[in-house]
Scaffold this motif. Structure first.
Motif, PDB file in Angstrom:
ATOM      1  N   LEU A 124       0.834  -1.211   0.000  1.00  0.00           N
ATOM      2  CA  LEU A 124       0.000   0.000   0.000  1.00  0.00           C
ATOM      3  C   LEU A 124       0.869   1.261   0.000  1.00  0.00           C
ATOM      4  CD1 LEU A 124      -2.863  -1.100   2.421  1.00  0.00           C
ATOM      5  CD2 LEU A 124      -2.905  -0.987  -0.076  1.00  0.00           C
ATOM      6  N   ARG A 127       1.862   1.810  -3.546  1.00  0.00           N
ATOM      7  CA  ARG A 127       0.779   2.419  -4.349  1.00  0.00           C
ATOM      8  C   ARG A 127       0.647   3.898  -4.015  1.00  0.00           C
ATOM      9  NH1 ARG A 127      -0.578  -1.777  -7.849  1.00  0.00           N
ATOM     10  NH2 ARG A 127      -0.272   0.084  -9.077  1.00  0.00           N
ATOM     11  N   ASN A 128       0.736   4.202  -2.720  1.00  0.00           N
ATOM     12  CA  ASN A 128       0.480   5.569  -2.261  1.00  0.00           C
ATOM     13  C   ASN A 128       1.627   6.526  -2.602  1.00  0.00           C
ATOM     14  OD1 ASN A 128      -1.053   7.529  -1.086  1.00  0.00           O
ATOM     15  ND2 ASN A 128      -0.622   6.923   1.010  1.00  0.00           N
ATOM     16  N   LEU A 134      -3.084   5.265  -5.509  1.00  0.00           N
ATOM     17  CA  LEU A 134      -3.862   4.510  -4.515  1.00  0.00           C
ATOM     18  C   LEU A 134      -5.357   4.504  -4.832  1.00  0.00           C
ATOM     19  CD1 LEU A 134      -3.551   2.904  -1.850  1.00  0.00           C
ATOM     20  CD2 LEU A 134      -4.136   5.006  -0.650  1.00  0.00           C
TER      21      LEU A 134
END
Ligand SMILES: Cc1cc2nc3c(=O)[nH]c(=O)nc-3n(C[C@H](O)[C@H](O)[C@H](O)COP(=O)(O)O)c2cc1C
Length: 215
Positions: A124, A127-128, A134
Motif C-alpha cells: 500500500l 501504491r500511495n 492509490l
C-alpha cells in the motif's frame, strides 16, 4: 451459463419496469458481490442498493445534466447498485481489514497473519508514495467486483448493465457519500429486459487477430 449466447448479446439498455428481482435472487447476487476478491484483500467498497422507487428516482434525478439518457434505464431497472470506493485509505480501515481477517481465522498461524499485514502495508505504501495511484488502484478493485457480479447475474438469469454516464460529485452529494469517506465509481442497473426493445443486431468487436498475440 450459455457463453455462446452471452458473447453475442448486447448489454440491456431497456428494462421491463414491471419485473422485480425476487428477494432470494437479489440476496444471492449481493452475497456474491460481498465475496468478490480484492488485491491485498483491501475491500475498499461500500454499495448502495436502490430497491425502492424513491431510491431510484433520487439517483435518476442526480445523474448530472448531460447524463439524462441513463435516467430511464435506472427507473425501469428492478434495482440499481451504486458502487462506491474509498477516497483514501486511513489506518482505521486497514486495521478493520486485519481485525476481520483475524476474527475469521484467515491465517490460523498468527506469525503468518503478521507477515501478511507487513507485506500489505509495504504494497500500500508503494501504491500511495511510489506509483501514486492509490485511489485509482482501489477503483480497479471496484471494477473487478462489478465484472464478477455481472457474470453472477447471468448465472441467476438477471441482466446487469454497467453505467458510467453520471456525474460522480452529483451522485455523491445526493446520497451523502463523501461524508462516509467514499466516492461513487460506477453504477450497475439490474433487472429483466424489455424483449420488445432488445437490440437484434450483431455485436461489434475487433477481430481476434487484432486482440490476441500468442508468444
Ligand atoms: C463500464 C461500462 C459502462 C457503460 N456505461 C454506459 C452508460 O452509462 N450508458 C449506456 O447507455 N451504456 C453504457 N455502457 C454500454 C456500452 O456503451 C456498450 O456495452 C458498448 O457500446 C458495446 O455495446 P453492446 O453492449 O451493445 O455490444 C457501458 C458499458 C460498460 C462496460
Amino acid at each position: 451459463m450459455d457463453l455462446g449466447k452471452l458473447m453475442n448479446k448486447h448489454l440491456t439498455r431497456y428494462f421491463d419496469p414491471g419485473k422485480t428481482i425476487p428477494e432470494e435472487t437479489l440476496q444471492q447476487l449481493l452475497a456474491f458481490l460481498r465475496s468478490a476478491p480484492s488485491s491485498t484483500n483491501v475491500q475498499p467498497n461500500h454499495f448502495y442498493v436502490l430497491a425502492t422507487p424513491e431510491g431510484k428516482e433520487r439517483l435518476a434525478a442526480n445523474l448530472g445534466e448531460r447524463f439524462q439518457d441513463n435516467a430511464e434505464k435506472i427507473l425501469n431497472a428492478s434495482h440499481t447498485v451504486i458502487l462506491t470506493t474509498r477516497a483514501d485509505l486511513p489506518e482505521g480501515h486497514l486495521q478493520a481489514v486485519f481485525d476481520k481477517e483475524r476474527a475469521d481465522g484467515r491465517f490460523p498461524d498468527p506469525a503468518k497473519q503478521a507477515r501478511w499485514e507487513s507485506m500489505t502495508r509495504d504494497f500500500l505504501n508503494l501504491r500511495n508514495y511510489g506509483y501514486k495511484d492509490l485511489n485509482h488502484w482501489m477503483e480497479k478493485q471496484t471494477y473487478l467486483a462489478m465484472g464478477l457480479t455481472m457474470m453472477a447475474a447471468v448465472e441467476l438469469g438477471v441482466e446487469a448493465m454497467p453505467l458510467e454516464g453520471f456525474d460522480p460529485s452529483s451522485v455523491d452529494k445526493a446520497f451523502k457519500i463523501r461524508e462516509t469517506g467514499h466516492t461513487t465509481t460506477v453504477l450497475l442497473a439490474l433487472g429483466y429486459p424489455d424483449p420488445a426493445k432488445a437490440y437484434g443486431s450483431p455485436v461489434s468487436r475487433f477481430e481476434t487477430d487484432q486482440l490476441f498475440t500468442f508468444v
